[in-house]
Design a protein around this motif. Structure first.
Motif, mmCIF file in Angstrom:
data_model
loop_
_atom_site.group_PDB
_atom_site.id
_atom_site.type_symbol
_atom_site.label_atom_id
_atom_site.label_comp_id
_atom_site.label_asym_id
_atom_site.label_seq_id
_atom_site.Cartn_x
_atom_site.Cartn_y
_atom_site.Cartn_z
ATOM 1 N N GLU A 152 0.818 -1.223 0.000
ATOM 2 C CA GLU A 152 0.000 0.000 0.000
ATOM 3 C C GLU A 152 0.850 1.271 0.000
ATOM 4 N N GLY A 153 2.112 1.164 0.373
ATOM 5 C CA GLY A 153 2.957 2.362 0.427
ATOM 6 C C GLY A 153 3.793 2.382 1.695
ATOM 7 N N PHE A 154 4.191 3.581 2.143
ATOM 8 C CA PHE A 154 5.102 3.693 3.286
ATOM 9 C C PHE A 154 4.473 3.182 4.577
ATOM 10 N N VAL A 155 5.268 2.434 5.337
ATOM 11 C CA VAL A 155 4.868 2.038 6.680
ATOM 12 C C VAL A 155 5.424 3.118 7.603
ATOM 13 N N GLY A 156 4.551 3.915 8.185
ATOM 14 C CA GLY A 156 5.025 5.022 9.028
ATOM 15 C C GLY A 156 5.437 6.217 8.173
ATOM 16 N N THR A 157 6.327 7.034 8.750
ATOM 17 C CA THR A 157 6.714 8.289 8.110
ATOM 18 C C THR A 157 7.553 8.050 6.859
ATOM 19 N N GLU A 158 7.354 8.884 5.844
ATOM 20 C CA GLU A 158 8.284 8.882 4.709
ATOM 21 C C GLU A 158 9.353 9.936 4.983
ATOM 22 N N TYR A 159 10.622 9.559 4.905
ATOM 23 C CA TYR A 159 11.709 10.524 5.085
ATOM 24 C C TYR A 159 12.251 10.923 3.728
ATOM 25 N N LYS A 160 12.210 12.201 3.435
ATOM 26 C CA LYS A 160 12.772 12.703 2.169
ATOM 27 C C LYS A 160 14.279 12.442 2.199
ATOM 28 N N GLU A 161 14.810 12.005 1.085
ATOM 29 C CA GLU A 161 16.230 11.680 1.065
ATOM 30 C C GLU A 161 17.084 12.947 1.091
ATOM 31 N N ASP A 162 18.161 12.901 1.859
ATOM 32 C CA ASP A 162 19.107 14.009 1.934
ATOM 33 C C ASP A 162 19.815 14.126 0.580
ATOM 34 N N GLN A 163 19.603 15.248 -0.096
ATOM 35 C CA GLN A 163 20.081 15.385 -1.479
ATOM 36 C C GLN A 163 21.603 15.472 -1.579
ATOM 37 N N VAL A 164 22.224 16.059 -0.561
ATOM 38 C CA VAL A 164 23.688 16.178 -0.586
ATOM 39 C C VAL A 164 24.311 14.778 -0.522
ATOM 40 N N LEU A 165 23.818 13.977 0.415
ATOM 41 C CA LEU A 165 24.358 12.621 0.547
ATOM 42 C C LEU A 165 24.024 11.785 -0.687
ATOM 43 N N LEU A 166 22.810 11.933 -1.169
ATOM 44 C CA LEU A 166 22.400 11.186 -2.357
ATOM 45 C C LEU A 166 23.356 11.477 -3.526
ATOM 46 N N GLY A 167 23.752 12.745 -3.650
ATOM 47 C CA GLY A 167 24.679 13.145 -4.703
ATOM 48 C C GLY A 167 26.043 12.489 -4.553
ATOM 49 N N LYS A 168 26.478 12.321 -3.311
ATOM 50 C CA LYS A 168 27.770 11.682 -3.067
ATOM 51 C C LYS A 168 27.710 10.178 -3.361
ATOM 52 N N LEU A 169 26.544 9.590 -3.172
ATOM 53 C CA LEU A 169 26.414 8.135 -3.347
ATOM 54 C C LEU A 169 26.150 7.741 -4.800
ATOM 55 N N ALA A 170 25.575 8.673 -5.550
ATOM 56 C CA ALA A 170 25.139 8.356 -6.919
ATOM 57 C C ALA A 170 26.241 7.753 -7.805
ATOM 58 N N PRO A 171 27.477 8.285 -7.780
ATOM 59 C CA PRO A 171 28.504 7.735 -8.676
ATOM 60 C C PRO A 171 28.764 6.242 -8.471
ATOM 61 N N PHE A 172 28.646 5.782 -7.237
ATOM 62 C CA PHE A 172 28.859 4.352 -6.968
ATOM 63 C C PHE A 172 27.790 3.540 -7.688
ATOM 64 N N ASN A 173 26.571 4.031 -7.605
ATOM 65 C CA ASN A 173 25.454 3.349 -8.242
ATOM 66 C C ASN A 173 25.612 3.332 -9.761
ATOM 67 N N GLU A 174 26.029 4.477 -10.303
ATOM 68 C CA GLU A 174 26.151 4.586 -11.767
ATOM 69 C C GLU A 174 27.183 3.605 -12.309
ATOM 70 N N LYS A 175 28.317 3.534 -11.623
ATOM 71 C CA LYS A 175 29.378 2.632 -12.082
ATOM 72 C C LYS A 175 28.896 1.187 -12.091
ATOM 73 N N VAL A 176 28.220 0.821 -11.015
ATOM 74 C CA VAL A 176 27.749 -0.559 -10.898
ATOM 75 C C VAL A 176 26.632 -0.834 -11.903
ATOM 76 N N THR A 177 25.737 0.125 -12.043
ATOM 77 C CA THR A 177 24.599 -0.071 -12.939
ATOM 78 C C THR A 177 25.068 -0.316 -14.371
ATOM 79 N N ALA A 178 26.099 0.425 -14.765
ATOM 80 C CA ALA A 178 26.611 0.271 -16.125
ATOM 81 C C ALA A 178 27.031 -1.179 -16.382
ATOM 82 N N VAL A 179 27.661 -1.777 -15.386
ATOM 83 C CA VAL A 179 28.147 -3.148 -15.553
ATOM 84 C C VAL A 179 27.013 -4.160 -15.401
ATOM 85 N N LEU A 180 26.121 -3.883 -14.485
ATOM 86 C CA LEU A 180 25.206 -4.938 -14.046
ATOM 87 C C LEU A 180 23.771 -4.822 -14.557
ATOM 88 N N SER A 181 23.529 -3.888 -15.443
ATOM 89 C CA SER A 181 22.143 -3.722 -15.885
ATOM 90 C C SER A 181 21.751 -4.747 -16.946
#
Ligand SMILES: [Zn+2]
Length: 512
Positions: free
Chosen positions: A291-320
């Motif tokens: 049905e959706g979120f259990v409890g509160t939805e926490y908006k993602e911290d955009q600064v941290l998300l930006g720092k983490l994104a490159p790791f995801n991109e590198k992996v996604t390229a290989v593993l998609s």
């Protein structure tokens, strides 16, 4: 009333009021996670995408800091090894996120020994938070750059936090990386340490990776049952979901499931240097049901998300890359308890791979705990396979005598519910009595095991080295390591099957 008596009375009255004025009350907010297991970025967990993640956790912790004066953020271990965006980079994104969130300490888990010594030391150096553990020794002293405990000083009170890791790690840790280490008894270590810490701090917290089980003879309950003077035990290892603290001999024990899907949220009230109350709840961090979120939805911290994104991109390229389709979900929920479709196909892929390499293998043997994720219905990307088999274990072949094969399954029979619970390839039929923890029937390719015959077994390099307590593998001969990772064999097997797989079990393991 004489002058002296009046004076005495005045002094008594003023002392009384002074006492009230200075018997200050404080509050400490303790937030905790455990078994994060390489889940830095919001991920799919049945039945929904976008759950958990460090960027949501950062928002949650920041909100807690904004509304509480004294906050302590702790992790009870096993942050290593899980999703590819973590495992590919040896938890670099996870440490980056923990630094950003401002964790106060990490208590070492058994999976902190998944990487070699140099990698561990690099992880410690990259961490802005201390790693703590009091019962692992190398040459008689605490591990390099690890502290047995920390003392945090707040305005008005002090908190001691010490770390312990289950001594079973000597069996379950990667044998190559735990050799040379001594795991001292958790209770004996705590009995020595706690009285010392009581003198140095107002609150003593045990941040342990021991597991929460049903009895006082095991895990963190054993600690509470035998070591007085601890105010709170924060545990990990068993991935346990609890709704309220488990209390043993007046000591509350808490744990927060796994993967950062939840954060434990405890409030300790301190008066006159003593804990007078403890309240606790488990807060979901962007957990979703259908049905959706259990409890509160926490908006993602955009600064941290930006720092983490490159790791995801590198992996996604290989593993998609898509390797096939699953007609239905291969659930991993019970792989430590019974035969599962995911366990069957993983084991079959090992036997198939070694036979393709020209080895006449009798069967494959896999630890349930080595299988880490559910395979959802629909297209299968390489990425998903990396989530299912995140460990850098290769496929090996080892020869055991029939007697040792029987010993192997006898050991397996004692492990229902644990990570060492076996999953086996087709051709094996084993009946395990859950009560006596004994094997009642065992056949390989329809025949009872011949004690003097030799059997070739495909397994992963971790078990082949005697991991998970399967020391019987050390009796093996003709050891051959293919150097091919299990997950790559699994990918090849799915392609070999024409890319279309359906979940089914066929009665290889019967538990009665
Ligand atoms: Zn663990």
């Amino acid at each position: 009333m004489s002058f002296l008596k009046k004076t005495m009375a005045l002094i008594a009255v003023s002392l009384f009021f002074t006492g009230i004025l200075f018997s200050a009350e404080y509050e400490l907010k303790v937030l905790h996670t455990n078994d994060h297991h390489g889940h830095p970025i919001a991920f799919y967990d049945y039945p929904s995408d976008g759950q958990g993640g460090l960027a949501a956790r950062a928002t949650y912790v920041a909100q807690m800091r904004a509304s509480n004066k004294n906050v302590l953020v702790l992790d009870a271990g096993d942050f290593n090894t899980g999703r590819p965006e973590s495992t590919f980079f040896k938890a670099e994104p996870d440490i980056l996120g923990y630094n950003y969130i401002g964790y106060d300490a990490l208590s070492m888990g058994n999976h902190e020994f998944d990487n070699d010594w140099a990698s561990m030391q690099k992880q410690i150096a990259d961490s802005k938070f201390p790693w703590i553990n009091a019962n692992i020794k190398k040459n008689g002293s605490t591990l390099d750059n690890v502290k047995p405990y920390i003392i945090k000083e707040y305005n008005g009170f002090k908190v001691a936090v010490f770390g312990l890791l289950t001594k079973e790690t000597v069996e379950t840790g990667n044998p190559d990386y735990v050799k040379g280490l001594t795991f001292e008894d958790e209770v004996a270590t705590a009995k020595k340490l706690v009285p010392e810490l009581r003198k140095k701090a107002d609150i003593v917290i045990a941040l342990v990776h021991m597991g929460l089980y049903d009895n006082d003879l095991e895990g963190s309950r054993k600690l509470a049952a035998n070591v007085p003077g601890i105010d709170l035990i924060i545990d990990g290892h068993s991935h346990t979901m609890i709704k309220e603290p488990v209390v043993v001999k007046g000591i509350p024990i808490v744990q927060a499931r796994h993967w950062g899907l939840y954060m434990g949220n405890g409030t300790l009230k301190i008066k006159d240097g003593k804990v007078v109350s403890f309240n606790w709840q488990l807060d979901p961090i962007n957990v979703k049901n259908k049905e959706g979120f259990v409890g509160t939805e926490y908006k993602e911290d955009q600064v941290l998300l930006g720092k983490l994104a490159p790791f995801n991109e590198k992996v996604t390229a290989v593993l998609s890359e898509v390797i096939g389709t699953a007609t239905d979900v291969f659930l991993n929920d019970n792989t430590r308890k019974e035969e599962t479709a995911i366990g069957d196909i993983v084991s079959d892929s090992q036997e198939w791979f070694m036979e393709k390499m020209g080895m006449d293998v009798d069967f494959a043997f896999q630890n349930g705990g080595g299988i880490r994720a559910t395979l959802p219905a629909g297209t299968i990307q390489k990425q998903t396979v990396y989530e299912i088999l995140p460990f850098d274990n290769s496929i090996a072949v080892i020869t055991l005598t029939g007697n040792d094969v029987i010993a192997l399954f006898d050991k397996a029979a004692t492990n229902i519910g644990a990570g060492s619970m076996p999953q086996v390839s087709k051709g094996v039929k084993v009946t395990i009595n859950a009560e006596t923890k004994k094997v009642e029937k065992l056949t390989i390719d329809g025949k009872p095991v011949d004690p003097v015959k030799n059997y070739k077994i495909a397994t992963n390099s971790y078990l082949a080295a005697g991991g998970d307590g399967y020391s019987v593998f050390k009796n093996g001969t003709n050891y051959y390591d293919s150097s091919l990772m299990q997950r790559d064999a699994f990918i090849d097997y799915v392609i070999f099957l024409g890319g279309k797989i359906s979940p089914k079990t066929d009665g290889r393991i019967t538990i009665k």
